[in-house]
Design a protein around this motif. Sequence first.
Motif, PDB file in Angstrom:
ATOM      1  N   LEU A 135       0.820  -1.201   0.000  1.00 42.87           N
ATOM      2  CA  LEU A 135       0.000   0.000   0.000  1.00 42.87           C
ATOM      3  C   LEU A 135       0.862   1.262   0.000  1.00 42.87           C
ATOM      4  O   LEU A 135       0.525   2.254  -0.669  1.00 42.87           O
ATOM      5  N   ALA A 136       1.966   1.238   0.752  1.00 39.69           N
ATOM      6  CA  ALA A 136       2.810   2.432   0.844  1.00 39.69           C
ATOM      7  C   ALA A 136       3.406   2.818  -0.503  1.00 39.69           C
ATOM      8  O   ALA A 136       3.704   3.997  -0.749  1.00 39.69           O
ATOM      9  N   ALA A 137       3.581   1.818  -1.361  1.00 41.83           N
ATOM     10  CA  ALA A 137       4.158   2.081  -2.687  1.00 41.83           C
ATOM     11  C   ALA A 137       3.130   2.645  -3.660  1.00 41.83           C
ATOM     12  O   ALA A 137       3.479   2.979  -4.803  1.00 41.83           O
ATOM     13  N   ALA A 138       1.875   2.765  -3.220  1.00 39.98           N
ATOM     14  CA  ALA A 138       0.806   3.272  -4.088  1.00 39.98           C
ATOM     15  C   ALA A 138       0.325   4.616  -3.557  1.00 39.98           C
ATOM     16  O   ALA A 138       0.269   4.833  -2.347  1.00 39.98           O
ATOM     17  N   PRO A 139      -0.030   5.544  -4.424  1.00 37.26           N
ATOM     18  CA  PRO A 139      -0.511   6.848  -3.966  1.00 37.26           C
ATOM     19  C   PRO A 139      -1.888   6.746  -3.317  1.00 37.26           C
ATOM     20  O   PRO A 139      -2.693   5.891  -3.675  1.00 37.26           O
TER      21      PRO A 139
END
Length: 511
Positions: A135-139
């Motif tokens: 999730l952190a890698a997605a805006p």
Amino acid sequence: MSATLSGLIRDLGAARPAAPAVSTGGQTVTFGRLDERSSRVAQALLQAGVGPQDRIAVLDKNAPTFYEVTFGAAKVGAVTVGLNFRLATPEIAAIVADARPRVVVVAPEFRALLADVGPDGPRVVQLGEEYEAWLAAAPAEDPGAEADPDDVVLQLYSSGTTGRPKGAMLTSANLLFTPRMGREFYGMGPETVNLVPSPLFHIGGIGYSLTAMGLGGHTVLVRDVDPAGVLALIERHRVTHTFLVPAVVQMLAESPALPGTDLSSLRRIAYGGAPMGETQLLKAMALLGCDFMGVYGMTETAGSVTALAPDDHDPRGPRAALLRSVGRPLPWLDLRVVDPTTGEDAPVGGVGEIWVRSGQNTVGYWGLPELTAETLVEGGWLRTGDAAYLDDEGYVYMHDRMKDMVVSGGENIYPAEVENVLYAHPEVLEVAVIGVPSDRWGETVKAVVVPRPGAALDADDLIAFARERLAHYKCPTTVDFAGELPRNASGKVLKKVLREPFWAGVGRKVN
């Protein structure tokens, strides 16, 4: 109210960003946070190549993650598939092979259940550090796709233990009748605190929870159903509403923790998903001190289609017999009871199959066009497979699944009627009635009974008890005793499992 799941969470995130949306295990997620995290899920799915109507699966006990994935998938037009963590590894593999999800989100404790999923199977994202990094890698930006209310958003599988998996497909239009049910029949609103013990991979979990969540209420999830723990959650969160299967109602009513628990916040318990004996119901009403409402529905109808209102629960009134009913049809749908031999509506008091016509009805079974055609018939009717009759006021009285009916010597016997009588015996804790082979009658009635602790039940005495209250042909001819009854995830007794040993090699289907 929005007409889609994606629109629903967007609206709630904007209107009630700081309000509690869902709690479990000491963690509470607000509507604003749920909206944001579902947008991250949506972006992560897009990065993984997921497109409209692709399947995404979740394998976990009840947790906020299920909503994050479901709302996130809806924001890209994808479909969430709930996986039953109680199934065996080959059964999970069969559902994954059938649904063909692009991604499976799985709790670490259930990772081993995916062992039979082949190397060419879906991408697996494990909850915890891996999921958070994903999730952190997605805006945290909503992709903004506009869904159609008639797009499939949820695929729920039957919880049987044999045969090909059967995935009922539900749309936003199907599911978003549930907030209306919450407002008009449960008396819910934004102030509601709703306890959800049923698993979210089941309509009694995800569908029921949308009653309050869809109105901006607070959902409290039960991860493991333990009577003392459930009672503690009601007290801690000041729960106002819940839906319980009869087995859990009975557990709470008999829990040693009940007398010391403050249940003053509890306004209404809905019950359904399996037959509720009158003796069980009366005891629960006396001990739990709140309104009760009976409901009947199924996965294929996206939840409840009838309701027995609290005002109809009057055991001492002139209409006490209504306690045996599951209520009247909801006002926005049509319900018939159809005689299976004539195909016409059964007369008042005549037993037949329940047919429902509603915007709640499933659009069909994934990859099973023939079964879909058998279930969804001309005129927009859905055949439920459940046997019932109507009284002259339109109240529905359940008999059983049509396939559970026992035909003995040409007489139709409905197990629920026999079970209701046996539940009145003071030493019977649980009972299931099935048909077993008979050389003389074709099949005959057997009762499988769980005695109360310390009881000294005798089979002959129990048969005699039934014969004092029922026609003899309806009564058990044999009784088996058991420590527990096999149940599926929704609390329904698996009568197929009980029947199998007796019909093996006889030539009758036991499903």
